[in-house]
Design an enzyme around this catalytic site. Structure first.
Site, PDB file in Angstrom:
ATOM      1  N   ASP A 113     -11.562  -0.105   1.323  1.00 34.68           N
ATOM      2  CA  ASP A 113     -10.848   0.224   2.267  1.00 34.68           C
ATOM      3  C   ASP A 113     -11.632   0.414   3.683  1.00 34.68           C
ATOM      4  O   ASP A 113     -12.758   0.901   3.561  1.00 34.68           O
ATOM      5  CB  ASP A 113      -9.752   1.707   2.340  1.00 34.68           C
ATOM      6  CG  ASP A 113      -8.556   1.818   2.984  1.00 34.68           C
ATOM      7  OD1 ASP A 113      -8.576   0.783   3.766  1.00 34.68           O
ATOM      8  OD2 ASP A 113      -7.981   2.675   3.001  1.00 34.68           O
TER       9      ASP A 113
ATOM     10  N   GLU B  39      -6.405  -5.400   8.261  1.00 28.60           N
ATOM     11  CA  GLU B  39      -5.271  -4.613   8.497  1.00 28.60           C
ATOM     12  C   GLU B  39      -4.887  -4.405   9.792  1.00 28.60           C
ATOM     13  O   GLU B  39      -5.748  -4.726  10.672  1.00 28.60           O
ATOM     14  CB  GLU B  39      -6.339  -3.013   8.205  1.00 28.60           C
ATOM     15  CG  GLU B  39      -6.514  -2.656   6.641  1.00 28.60           C
ATOM     16  CD  GLU B  39      -6.988  -1.292   6.650  1.00 28.60           C
ATOM     17  OE1 GLU B  39      -6.013  -0.687   6.093  1.00 28.60           O
ATOM     18  OE2 GLU B  39      -8.103  -1.030   7.014  1.00 28.60           O
TER      19      GLU B  39
ATOM     20  N   ASN C  24      -4.215   5.407  -2.203  1.00 22.84           N
ATOM     21  CA  ASN C  24      -5.615   5.531  -1.662  1.00 22.84           C
ATOM     22  C   ASN C  24      -6.120   6.952  -2.628  1.00 22.84           C
ATOM     23  O   ASN C  24      -5.505   7.719  -2.850  1.00 22.84           O
ATOM     24  CB  ASN C  24      -5.129   6.109  -0.286  1.00 22.84           C
ATOM     25  CG  ASN C  24      -4.818   5.170   0.446  1.00 22.84           C
ATOM     26  OD1 ASN C  24      -5.888   4.376   1.344  1.00 22.84           O
ATOM     27  ND2 ASN C  24      -3.623   4.872   0.839  1.00 22.84           N
TER      28      ASN C  24
ATOM     29  N   GLU D  12      -7.755   2.132  -3.769  1.00 20.25           N
ATOM     30  CA  GLU D  12      -8.251   2.087  -2.364  1.00 20.25           C
ATOM     31  C   GLU D  12      -9.349   2.827  -2.351  1.00 20.25           C
ATOM     32  O   GLU D  12      -8.939   4.066  -2.248  1.00 20.25           O
ATOM     33  CB  GLU D  12      -7.285   1.840  -1.387  1.00 20.25           C
ATOM     34  CG  GLU D  12      -6.431   0.609  -1.310  1.00 20.25           C
ATOM     35  CD  GLU D  12      -5.854   0.384  -0.016  1.00 20.25           C
ATOM     36  OE1 GLU D  12      -5.916   0.973   0.960  1.00 20.25           O
ATOM     37  OE2 GLU D  12      -4.976  -0.618   0.260  1.00 20.25           O
TER      38      GLU D  12
ATOM     39  N   GLU E  31       0.866  -1.170   0.022  1.00 14.98           N
ATOM     40  CA  GLU E  31       0.144   0.106  -0.113  1.00 14.98           C
ATOM     41  C   GLU E  31       0.875   1.298   0.109  1.00 14.98           C
ATOM     42  O   GLU E  31       1.852   1.470   0.815  1.00 14.98           O
ATOM     43  CB  GLU E  31      -0.927   0.165   1.226  1.00 14.98           C
ATOM     44  CG  GLU E  31      -1.694   1.194   1.298  1.00 14.98           C
ATOM     45  CD  GLU E  31      -2.678   1.452   2.462  1.00 14.98           C
ATOM     46  OE1 GLU E  31      -2.997   0.389   2.997  1.00 14.98           O
ATOM     47  OE2 GLU E  31      -3.382   2.391   2.436  1.00 14.98           O
TER      48      GLU E  31
END
Ligand code: C2E
Ligand code: CA
Ligand code: CA
Length: 403
Positions: free
Chosen positions: A302, A359, A240, A272, A177
């Site tokens: 997410d 996560e 993101n 995401e 990520e």
């Protein structure tokens, strides 16, 4: 004089209708509201040396008696309808409510303007309507940060750090990520929570987004050339994307440009998006998700579980991966109901053909528990924090290879 008709409209404000020649207010009366003329005409006059002098005739869209919104003071003129006139009442409370919801910069500017009208020589005034200094400081600080972000993007102060995403079975990397870091001179590393929300309020988030996609594609090229041990795995980088970016029509151009510049396949990028971002504009979001999928990007939902988490929504989101929020993982080894939830999400995700990731995995116990609950992928400090590309390349040298 009483208005002819006085009704409350849907938004809680008053609408009133005056007959021709009916007086709205007289010079010298105290007023606590202003009026917007919806239709008709209002004559504003003032008495001077025993005679009435017409100052203005106002029509639809114009505001009458606005000084009363600043503070209680006598009306400086008389307002009379020249014909049947419909007015919308604006009370001070209503205006203040709207102001409180607005940007501090706007509040500050409005207050400065109103203070100048009230007090043109600028002598100190008491009784500020809202906390003036706090708003001013906030507004100035935000402007400074916004400017500093823009300069920082030009000066190369931002870095895209990479946090490993692993296959829980065996711990081999599946991808990363991308998490943005701002190395701001004199401030050190500024966490994204301190500047992303501010950037999201303006077009700055699009500039940050362009920068991030470019950095992600550049990193992917280097992972391929220098992390060759894992080359066959086609590791991904997840970027993101905030709500505002996601519905901006320029998003696809921005991504295409980055892919082309670095010669990267779309399948290597994962976008995401949080569930709450998608819900804000559901139909549009679903169509953008489909377009993303058609263009070959991977999609991840997410912070799953913290938003609206409606199952009917979920089946309409064409996403490849569900990322279960850290809140559910934190105490998963000790919390039985947490385990039930994670197990249910994992089952649901795989039933919908999605990969499921946990996560915020901080220990081997967390990892073992998630694997036993049916979660396939993991991310968290146990596997590594987000780190620079150089360190990531070293991590790849030492990390297990996928089966
Ligand atoms: P997120 O997308 O949910 O990112 C995960 C956050 O959890 C990251 O914080 C990461 O460093 C942290 N984290 C990862 N593993 C663990 C763990 O095991 N324990 C704990 N306590 N924390 C862990 P970070 O980097 O501060 O990012 C915060 C948020 O900022 C991100 O939340 C994301 O919403 C946003 N963000 C970061 N980079 C970008 C970007 O490039 N663009 C946009 N639009 N938002 C970004
Ligand atoms: Ca994320
Ligand atoms: Ca997250």
């Amino acid at each position: 004089m009483q208005p002819l008709k006085d009704v409350v409209t849907e938004d809680g404000r008053y609408s009133q209708t005056l007959r021709a020649h009916q007086t709205l207010f007289r010079e010298g009366e105290t007023g606590d509201c202003a009026y917007i003329i919806e239709s008709g005409r209002i004559e504003i006059s003032r008495r001077l040396n025993g005679a009435d002098h017409v100052l203005a005739v106002l029509g639809p869209g114009e505001i009458v008696g606005e000084m009363a919104l600043i503070e209680d003071q006598p009306r400086s003129a008389t307002a009379v309808a020249l014909e049947p006139t419909v007015l919308r009442t604006l009370t001070r409370e209503y205006l203040q409510e709207r102001l409180q919801q607005s940007d501090p910069l706007l509040r500050h500017l409005l207050r400065r303007m109103s203070r100048q009208v009230r007090n043109p020589l600028g002598t100190p005034s008491g009784n500020p309507v809202i906390n003036d200094d706090k708003d001013r400081n906030q507004a100035v600080a935000r402007l400074h940060i916004a400017q500093a972000i823009q300069v920082g993007l030009d000066q190369g102060e931002f870095e895209l750090h990479l946090q490993p995403v692993v296959h829980l079975c065996g711990g081999a990397p599946a991808g990363f990520e991308g998490l943005i870091r701002w190395n701001r001179p004199g401030f050190g590393y500024v966490p994204p929570s301190e500047f992303i929300p501010l950037a999201e309020e303006s077009n700055l988030i699009m500039d940050i987004g362009s920068w991030t996609f470019d950095a992600a594609c550049a990193h992917l090229r280097r992972l391929d050339s220098e992390g060759a041990r894992h080359a066959s795995q086609k590791l991904f980088i997840a970027v993101n994307v905030s709500a505002r970016q996601f519905t901006d029509p320029r998003l696809f151009d921005v991504i295409e440009q980055a892919l082309q510049k670095h010669g990267v396949e779309p399948q290597r990028l994962k976008l995401e998006i949080t569930e709450s971002a998608l819900i804000q504009n559901f139909e549009l979001a679903v169509s953008v998700l489909h377009r993303c999928r058609d263009m070959g990007f991977q999609l991840a939902l997410d912070d799953f579980g913290t938003g609206y988490s409606s199952l009917s929504y979920l089946s309409r989101f064409p996403v490849h991966m569900l990322k279960i929020d850290r809140a559910f993982i934190k105490d998963v080894t000790t919390n039985a109901s947490g385990q039930t939830i994670v197990h249910a999400i994992a089952g649901l995700g795989s039933a919908l053909g999605m990969q499921v990731l946990g996560e915020g995995i901080e220990s081997a116990e967390d990892a073992g528990m998630l694997e036993s609950l049916g979660v396939g992928y993991g991310q968290g400090y146990h596997y590594g924090k987000a780190q620079s590309l150089e360190r990531t390349l070293r991590y790849l040298d030492e990390s297990p290879l996928a089966a």
